[in-house]
Design a protein around this motif. Structure first.
Motif, PDB file in Angstrom:
ATOM      1  N   ALA A 103      11.367   4.543  -1.455  1.00 18.30           N
ATOM      2  CA  ALA A 103      10.016   4.077  -1.779  1.00 18.30           C
ATOM      3  C   ALA A 103       9.152   3.948  -0.521  1.00 18.30           C
ATOM      4  CB  ALA A 103      10.078   2.741  -2.508  1.00 18.30           C
ATOM      5  N   THR A 104       9.755   3.500   0.576  1.00 17.62           N
ATOM      6  CA  THR A 104       9.003   3.390   1.833  1.00 17.62           C
ATOM      7  C   THR A 104       8.482   4.757   2.273  1.00 17.62           C
ATOM      8  OG1 THR A 104      10.193   1.425   2.580  1.00 17.62           O
ATOM      9  CG2 THR A 104       9.191   2.804   4.278  1.00 17.62           C
ATOM     10  N   SER A 108       4.427   5.513   1.837  1.00 16.11           N
ATOM     11  CA  SER A 108       3.754   5.560   3.139  1.00 16.11           C
ATOM     12  C   SER A 108       3.199   6.949   3.419  1.00 16.11           C
ATOM     13  CB  SER A 108       4.701   5.132   4.256  1.00 16.11           C
ATOM     14  OG  SER A 108       5.764   6.056   4.428  1.00 16.11           O
ATOM     15  N   LEU A 109       3.960   7.987   3.134  1.00 14.41           N
ATOM     16  CA  LEU A 109       3.465   9.340   3.389  1.00 14.41           C
ATOM     17  C   LEU A 109       2.311   9.690   2.457  1.00 14.41           C
ATOM     18  CD1 LEU A 109       6.809  11.254   4.052  1.00 14.41           C
ATOM     19  CD2 LEU A 109       5.005  10.738   5.707  1.00 14.41           C
ATOM     20  N   ASN A 110       2.383   9.224   1.207  1.00 18.19           N
ATOM     21  CA  ASN A 110       1.289   9.487   0.270  1.00 18.19           C
ATOM     22  C   ASN A 110       0.003   8.782   0.679  1.00 18.19           C
ATOM     23  OD1 ASN A 110       2.731  11.173  -1.376  1.00 18.19           O
ATOM     24  ND2 ASN A 110       3.090   9.683  -3.005  1.00 18.19           N
ATOM     25  N   ASN A 111       0.139   7.556   1.173  1.00 14.66           N
ATOM     26  CA  ASN A 111      -1.053   6.758   1.497  1.00 14.66           C
ATOM     27  C   ASN A 111      -1.589   6.985   2.900  1.00 14.66           C
ATOM     28  OD1 ASN A 111      -1.827   4.396  -0.613  1.00 14.66           O
ATOM     29  ND2 ASN A 111       0.343   4.915  -0.808  1.00 14.66           N
ATOM     30  N   LEU A 112      -0.698   7.188   3.846  1.00 15.24           N
ATOM     31  CA  LEU A 112      -1.105   7.220   5.250  1.00 15.24           C
ATOM     32  C   LEU A 112      -0.896   8.577   5.914  1.00 15.24           C
ATOM     33  CD1 LEU A 112       0.444   3.801   6.385  1.00 15.24           C
ATOM     34  CD2 LEU A 112      -1.785   4.215   5.333  1.00 15.24           C
ATOM     35  N   GLY A 113      -0.021   9.389   5.363  1.00 18.00           N
ATOM     36  CA  GLY A 113       0.295  10.654   6.002  1.00 18.00           C
ATOM     37  C   GLY A 113      -0.771  11.718   5.839  1.00 18.00           C
ATOM     38  N   HIS A 114      -1.390  11.753   4.651  1.00 16.08           N
ATOM     39  CA  HIS A 114      -2.414  12.775   4.354  1.00 16.08           C
ATOM     40  C   HIS A 114      -1.905  14.162   4.756  1.00 16.08           C
ATOM     41  CE1 HIS A 114      -4.949   9.328   3.691  1.00 16.08           C
ATOM     42  NE2 HIS A 114      -4.857   8.960   4.949  1.00 16.08           N
ATOM     43  N   LEU A 115      -0.701  14.499   4.284  1.00 18.42           N
ATOM     44  CA  LEU A 115      -0.039  15.729   4.699  1.00 18.42           C
ATOM     45  C   LEU A 115      -0.738  16.965   4.151  1.00 18.42           C
ATOM     46  CD1 LEU A 115       3.701  14.685   4.169  1.00 18.42           C
ATOM     47  CD2 LEU A 115       2.314  14.483   6.241  1.00 18.42           C
ATOM     48  N   SER A 116      -0.825  17.984   4.994  1.00 22.26           N
ATOM     49  CA  SER A 116      -1.380  19.272   4.598  1.00 22.26           C
ATOM     50  C   SER A 116      -0.377  20.365   4.918  1.00 22.26           C
ATOM     51  CB  SER A 116      -2.697  19.550   5.332  1.00 22.26           C
ATOM     52  OG  SER A 116      -3.678  18.593   5.004  1.00 22.26           O
ATOM     53  N   PHE A 133      14.528  10.765   3.416  1.00 21.83           N
ATOM     54  CA  PHE A 133      13.490  10.972   2.392  1.00 21.83           C
ATOM     55  C   PHE A 133      12.185  11.444   3.019  1.00 21.83           C
ATOM     56  CE2 PHE A 133      16.364   7.902   0.331  1.00 21.83           C
ATOM     57  CZ  PHE A 133      16.699   8.664  -0.772  1.00 21.83           C
ATOM     58  N   ALA A 134      11.852  10.939   4.201  1.00 17.14           N
ATOM     59  CA  ALA A 134      10.644  11.397   4.876  1.00 17.14           C
ATOM     60  C   ALA A 134      10.732  12.896   5.150  1.00 17.14           C
ATOM     61  CB  ALA A 134      10.442  10.626   6.181  1.00 17.14           C
ATOM     62  N   GLU A 256       1.993   0.372  -6.316  1.00 15.04           N
ATOM     63  CA  GLU A 256       2.358   1.782  -6.443  1.00 15.04           C
ATOM     64  C   GLU A 256       3.859   1.979  -6.596  1.00 15.04           C
ATOM     65  OE1 GLU A 256       0.399   4.229  -3.456  1.00 15.04           O
ATOM     66  OE2 GLU A 256      -0.946   2.548  -3.039  1.00 15.04           O
ATOM     67  N   TYR A 257       4.598   0.902  -6.613  1.00 14.34           N
ATOM     68  CA  TYR A 257       6.064   0.987  -6.589  1.00 14.34           C
ATOM     69  C   TYR A 257       6.633   1.603  -7.870  1.00 14.34           C
ATOM     70  CZ  TYR A 257      10.892  -0.469  -5.707  1.00 14.34           C
ATOM     71  OH  TYR A 257      12.243  -0.489  -5.496  1.00 14.34           O
TER      72      TYR A 257
END
Length: 322
Positions: A103-104, A108-116, A133-134, A256-257
């Protein structure tokens, strides 16, 4: 898939509890200095329902597999608010990996990573409970993933879950490698080590790079729980690159959990997510069995021996006392 506001009583014949780096922070009173011993430790466990409050009985049944995320998980029997529980298909340790570690990484990646697609993502302690998981979530976002680890065996595991560039930092000079192979820098850093690793990662951020700090395990065993970092020039370094550093603490994102757990369970059941579990089979004194082995499991983690999430198996009900 939902949370319910009532109480239930949980026990599992083959119940499991998870080990987290922050367990020693909580037991040292760093999370809540007002707490005084004795108090329950541990953050997560899975088992079976053995008793129910009246309102909970509308949604749960005795014998049902359930997970809980909350304080006091290091116990054979617990009374927990149903709002902190998650129904499971069965009791198996792989599901436990998702409660905090998965979950971490997911939230975290969904909210703060803004991955492209195509971005370079560095995951520190990549072969650990949350690092695994990351790596996988960054790959699902079509990123190029670099993962740090402390052995060739761990590097092999990282390769098996899709990591593009595993790095055994005990065999390779990590800063030199990053400078040579990624001269334009790293777009996103998922950081859980702290100290020198934090300083190095800051220096290797790309233009508009983002660092997500989910922990700093290298300092947890010190008196203060922290290892100093070179923050004196940090504002200038961030300004020069329009970069950012953001912290992430899972309890601040509980809204969001539920959705995160639902999605991760679906991915696991469809064979789309590896949930690596380390129950201490390779530990010097053997597998982690019973509450008395929790301290061994914590030591095992701080020695950097684990691959994946460390899990302790508790006693069968026939050998436990209510």
């Amino acid at each position: 898939f939902f949370f319910i506001s009532s109480f239930l009583f949980i026990f599992s014949s083959f119940r499991f509890v998870g080990i987290n780096a922050s367990d020693i922070n909580y037991s040292a009173g760093r999370y809540d200095p007002s707490v005084r011993p004795p108090f329950g430790a541990g953050f997560e466990g899975i088992g079976e329902v053995v008793g129910l409050g009246l309102s909970a009985s509308a949604h749960y049944a005795v014998g049902q597999a359930v997970a809980y995320f909350g304080d006091g998980a290091f116990a054979e029997y617990v009374v927990v608010p149903a709002k902190k529980t998650v129904p499971l298909p069965s009791v198996q340790p792989e599901f436990l990996t998702l409660l905090v570690s998965g979950a971490t990484a997911y939230i975290s990646l969904n909210n703060l990573g803004h991955l492209s697609e195509g971005e370079k993502v560095l995951v520190t302690a990549a072969a650990g409970g949350t690092g695994q998981f990351a790596v996988q979530f960054a790959k699902k976002a079509k990123c190029h993933v670099i993962g740090t680890c402390s052995s060739d065996i761990k590097a092999g595991f990282l390769k098996s879950i899709g990591c593009d560039r595993p790095v055994n930092y005990k065999a390779e000079d990590l800063p030199v490698m990053l400078h040579r192979e990624y001269p334009k820098g790293i777009d996103v850093v998922y950081e859980s080590v702290g100290g020198d690793m934090f300083d190095m990662a800051i220096n290797r951020l790309a233009i508009k790079g983002r660092m997500i700090v989910i922990g700093f395990i290298s300092g947890y065993q010190t008196g203060s729980g922290l290892k100093p970092v070179r923050t004196g020039t940090l504002p200038a370094k961030l300004l020069q690159k329009s970069a950012s550093v953001q912290g992430f603490f899972l309890p601040h994102f509980l809204s969001e959990y539920s959705e995160a757990m639902k999605h991760m369970l679906e991915m696991y059941e469809h064979g789309e997510l590896v949930c690596e579990v380390d129950m201490g089979e390779m530990a010097p004194e053997g597998k982690f069995l019973g509450l008395e082995s929790v301290f061994r499991a914590v030591d095992y983690m701080y020695l950097g021996k684990n691959i994946g999430k460390i899990v302790v198996e508790l006693a069968h009900p026939n050998s436990s006392k209510l």
